[in-house]
Design a protein around this motif. Structure first.
Motif, PDB file in Angstrom:
ATOM      1  N   LYS A  66      -8.247  -7.923  -3.380  1.00  0.00           N
ATOM      2  CA  LYS A  66      -8.884  -8.781  -4.385  1.00  0.00           C
ATOM      3  C   LYS A  66     -10.139  -8.146  -4.959  1.00  0.00           C
ATOM      4  CE  LYS A  66      -7.311 -13.318  -2.961  1.00  0.00           C
ATOM      5  NZ  LYS A  66      -7.696 -14.630  -2.450  1.00  0.00           N
ATOM      6  N   ALA A  67     -10.879  -7.441  -4.111  1.00  0.00           N
ATOM      7  CA  ALA A  67     -12.121  -6.805  -4.547  1.00  0.00           C
ATOM      8  C   ALA A  67     -11.872  -5.425  -5.157  1.00  0.00           C
ATOM      9  CB  ALA A  67     -13.077  -6.679  -3.367  1.00  0.00           C
ATOM     10  N   ASP A  68     -10.613  -5.017  -5.236  1.00  0.00           N
ATOM     11  CA  ASP A  68     -10.231  -3.706  -5.773  1.00  0.00           C
ATOM     12  C   ASP A  68     -10.893  -2.566  -4.996  1.00  0.00           C
ATOM     13  OD1 ASP A  68      -8.600  -2.297  -7.489  1.00  0.00           O
ATOM     14  OD2 ASP A  68     -10.145  -2.101  -9.033  1.00  0.00           O
ATOM     15  N   LEU A  69     -10.903  -2.697  -3.671  1.00  0.00           N
ATOM     16  CA  LEU A  69     -11.537  -1.709  -2.801  1.00  0.00           C
ATOM     17  C   LEU A  69     -10.556  -1.003  -1.870  1.00  0.00           C
ATOM     18  CD1 LEU A  69     -14.688  -3.764  -1.744  1.00  0.00           C
ATOM     19  CD2 LEU A  69     -14.582  -1.894  -3.415  1.00  0.00           C
ATOM     20  N   LEU A  70      -9.275  -1.129  -2.135  1.00  0.00           N
ATOM     21  CA  LEU A  70      -8.283  -0.505  -1.258  1.00  0.00           C
ATOM     22  C   LEU A  70      -8.276   1.012  -1.411  1.00  0.00           C
ATOM     23  CD1 LEU A  70      -5.181  -2.831  -1.552  1.00  0.00           C
ATOM     24  CD2 LEU A  70      -6.639  -2.493   0.437  1.00  0.00           C
ATOM     25  N   THR A  71      -8.228   1.682  -0.280  1.00  0.00           N
ATOM     26  CA  THR A  71      -8.060   3.129  -0.290  1.00  0.00           C
ATOM     27  C   THR A  71      -6.569   3.447  -0.288  1.00  0.00           C
ATOM     28  OG1 THR A  71      -8.028   3.274   2.116  1.00  0.00           O
ATOM     29  CG2 THR A  71     -10.191   3.454   1.033  1.00  0.00           C
ATOM     30  N   GLN A  72      -6.236   4.669  -0.603  1.00  0.00           N
ATOM     31  CA  GLN A  72      -4.836   5.074  -0.643  1.00  0.00           C
ATOM     32  C   GLN A  72      -4.179   4.932   0.721  1.00  0.00           C
ATOM     33  OE1 GLN A  72      -3.544   5.788  -3.656  1.00  0.00           O
ATOM     34  NE2 GLN A  72      -1.563   5.683  -2.673  1.00  0.00           N
ATOM     35  N   SER A  73      -4.907   5.235   1.792  1.00  0.00           N
ATOM     36  CA  SER A  73      -4.312   5.133   3.133  1.00  0.00           C
ATOM     37  C   SER A  73      -3.946   3.692   3.477  1.00  0.00           C
ATOM     38  CB  SER A  73      -5.248   5.719   4.187  1.00  0.00           C
ATOM     39  OG  SER A  73      -6.433   4.955   4.269  1.00  0.00           O
ATOM     40  N   LYS A  74      -4.726   2.733   3.011  1.00  0.00           N
ATOM     41  CA  LYS A  74      -4.414   1.322   3.271  1.00  0.00           C
ATOM     42  C   LYS A  74      -3.216   0.864   2.437  1.00  0.00           C
ATOM     43  CE  LYS A  74      -7.855   1.527   5.928  1.00  0.00           C
ATOM     44  NZ  LYS A  74      -7.605   2.161   7.201  1.00  0.00           N
ATOM     45  N   VAL A  75      -3.097   1.388   1.251  1.00  0.00           N
ATOM     46  CA  VAL A  75      -1.928   1.085   0.421  1.00  0.00           C
ATOM     47  C   VAL A  75      -0.680   1.668   1.076  1.00  0.00           C
ATOM     48  CG1 VAL A  75      -0.838   1.457  -1.828  1.00  0.00           C
ATOM     49  CG2 VAL A  75      -3.267   0.880  -1.702  1.00  0.00           C
ATOM     50  N   SER A 100       2.074  -4.856  -6.748  1.00  0.00           N
ATOM     51  CA  SER A 100       1.534  -5.449  -7.955  1.00  0.00           C
ATOM     52  C   SER A 100       0.460  -6.436  -7.560  1.00  0.00           C
ATOM     53  CB  SER A 100       2.630  -6.136  -8.766  1.00  0.00           C
ATOM     54  OG  SER A 100       3.098  -7.266  -8.064  1.00  0.00           O
ATOM     55  N   ARG A 101      -0.477  -6.668  -8.423  1.00  0.00           N
ATOM     56  CA  ARG A 101      -1.588  -7.557  -8.111  1.00  0.00           C
ATOM     57  C   ARG A 101      -1.193  -9.015  -8.212  1.00  0.00           C
ATOM     58  NH1 ARG A 101      -7.246  -5.519  -8.275  1.00  0.00           N
ATOM     59  NH2 ARG A 101      -7.319  -7.696  -7.708  1.00  0.00           N
ATOM     60  N   SER A 102      -0.028  -9.317  -8.772  1.00  0.00           N
ATOM     61  CA  SER A 102       0.344 -10.727  -8.972  1.00  0.00           C
ATOM     62  C   SER A 102       0.801 -11.374  -7.724  1.00  0.00           C
ATOM     63  CB  SER A 102       1.443 -10.842 -10.009  1.00  0.00           C
ATOM     64  OG  SER A 102       2.566 -10.083  -9.656  1.00  0.00           O
TER      65      SER A 102
END
Length: 102
Positions: A66-75, A100-102
Protein backbone atom coordinates in the motif's frame (compact mmCIF):
# COMPACT_ATOMS: atom_id res chain seq x y z
CA UNK A 1 -2.30 -33.39 -2.10
CA UNK A 2 0.04 -32.67 0.79
CA UNK A 3 2.22 -29.56 0.56
CA UNK A 4 5.53 -31.44 0.41
CA UNK A 5 4.26 -33.60 -2.45
CA UNK A 6 2.88 -30.58 -4.28
CA UNK A 7 6.21 -28.78 -4.03
CA UNK A 8 8.07 -31.89 -5.20
CA UNK A 9 5.89 -32.06 -8.32
CA UNK A 10 6.30 -28.32 -8.88
CA UNK A 11 10.07 -28.67 -8.69
CA UNK A 12 9.99 -31.52 -11.22
CA UNK A 13 7.98 -29.30 -13.56
CA UNK A 14 10.45 -26.42 -13.20
CA UNK A 15 13.33 -28.79 -13.97
CA UNK A 16 11.44 -30.03 -17.02
CA UNK A 17 11.00 -26.40 -18.10
CA UNK A 18 14.79 -25.86 -17.85
CA UNK A 19 14.75 -23.39 -14.98
CA UNK A 20 18.31 -22.50 -13.98
CA UNK A 21 19.85 -24.25 -10.99
CA UNK A 22 20.41 -20.93 -9.19
CA UNK A 23 16.70 -20.15 -9.50
CA UNK A 24 15.75 -23.62 -8.31
CA UNK A 25 18.05 -23.27 -5.31
CA UNK A 26 16.41 -19.94 -4.39
CA UNK A 27 13.01 -21.64 -4.63
CA UNK A 28 14.14 -24.64 -2.57
CA UNK A 29 15.34 -22.44 0.29
CA UNK A 30 12.04 -20.57 0.33
CA UNK A 31 9.94 -23.71 -0.09
CA UNK A 32 11.65 -25.18 2.98
CA UNK A 33 10.71 -22.08 4.96
CA UNK A 34 7.13 -22.19 3.71
CA UNK A 35 6.77 -25.89 4.57
CA UNK A 36 8.16 -25.21 8.05
CA UNK A 37 5.66 -22.37 8.52
CA UNK A 38 2.77 -24.59 7.45
CA UNK A 39 3.91 -27.39 9.74
CA UNK A 40 4.23 -24.97 12.67
CA UNK A 41 0.61 -23.98 12.01
CA UNK A 42 -0.51 -27.64 11.75
CA UNK A 43 -1.33 -27.29 8.04
CA UNK A 44 -0.40 -30.26 5.87
CA UNK A 45 -2.06 -28.99 2.72
CA UNK A 46 -1.50 -25.81 0.75
CA UNK A 47 -3.82 -22.97 1.65
CA UNK A 48 -3.63 -19.56 0.00
CA UNK A 49 -4.71 -17.80 3.19
CA UNK A 50 -1.97 -19.46 5.26
CA UNK A 51 0.56 -18.74 2.52
CA UNK A 52 -0.43 -15.06 2.46
CA UNK A 53 -0.12 -14.94 6.26
CA UNK A 54 3.42 -16.27 5.83
CA UNK A 55 4.30 -13.64 3.23
CA UNK A 56 2.82 -10.86 5.35
CA UNK A 57 4.60 -12.04 8.50
CA UNK A 58 7.93 -12.30 6.67
CA UNK A 59 7.96 -8.76 5.35
CA UNK A 60 4.80 -6.82 6.28
CA UNK A 61 3.89 -7.31 2.63
CA UNK A 62 0.44 -5.74 2.45
CA UNK A 63 1.33 -2.57 4.36
CA UNK A 64 4.46 -2.09 2.27
CA UNK A 65 2.47 -2.75 -0.89
CA UNK A 66 0.00 0.00 0.00
CA UNK A 67 2.86 2.37 0.80
CA UNK A 68 4.63 1.40 -2.46
CA UNK A 69 7.70 0.29 -0.48
CA UNK A 70 8.06 -3.30 -1.68
CA UNK A 71 11.50 -4.45 -2.68
CA UNK A 72 12.02 -6.87 -5.54
CA UNK A 73 12.92 -9.70 -3.15
CA UNK A 74 9.58 -9.33 -1.34
CA UNK A 75 7.72 -9.37 -4.64
CA UNK A 76 9.58 -12.59 -5.54
CA UNK A 77 8.40 -14.14 -2.29
CA UNK A 78 4.82 -13.29 -3.22
CA UNK A 79 5.33 -14.71 -6.71
CA UNK A 80 6.75 -17.91 -5.30
CA UNK A 81 3.62 -18.41 -3.20
CA UNK A 82 1.41 -17.67 -6.22
CA UNK A 83 3.39 -20.21 -8.24
CA UNK A 84 2.52 -22.94 -5.72
CA UNK A 85 -1.14 -21.86 -5.82
CA UNK A 86 -1.29 -21.86 -9.61
CA UNK A 87 0.43 -25.21 -9.86
CA UNK A 88 -2.01 -26.71 -7.38
CA UNK A 89 -5.01 -25.33 -9.26
CA UNK A 90 -3.91 -25.80 -12.87
CA UNK A 91 -1.03 -28.27 -12.83
CA UNK A 92 1.10 -25.88 -14.84
CA UNK A 93 3.64 -23.11 -14.34
CA UNK A 94 3.38 -19.69 -15.87
CA UNK A 95 6.71 -18.03 -16.44
CA UNK A 96 5.58 -14.64 -15.15
CA UNK A 97 3.85 -13.81 -11.90
CA UNK A 98 2.52 -10.29 -11.89
CA UNK A 99 0.99 -8.53 -8.90
CA UNK A 100 -1.65 -5.97 -9.70
CA UNK A 101 -2.48 -3.28 -7.19
CA UNK A 102 -6.23 -3.88 -7.49
Amino acid sequence: MRLRELISLLEQELVRMYYKEATLEYYRVNWTRIVRYFENHNEGFYSESVAMEYVDEKCDFFAKEKADLLTQSKVYLFRLVRMIEDFQLYGTVSRRYMRSRS
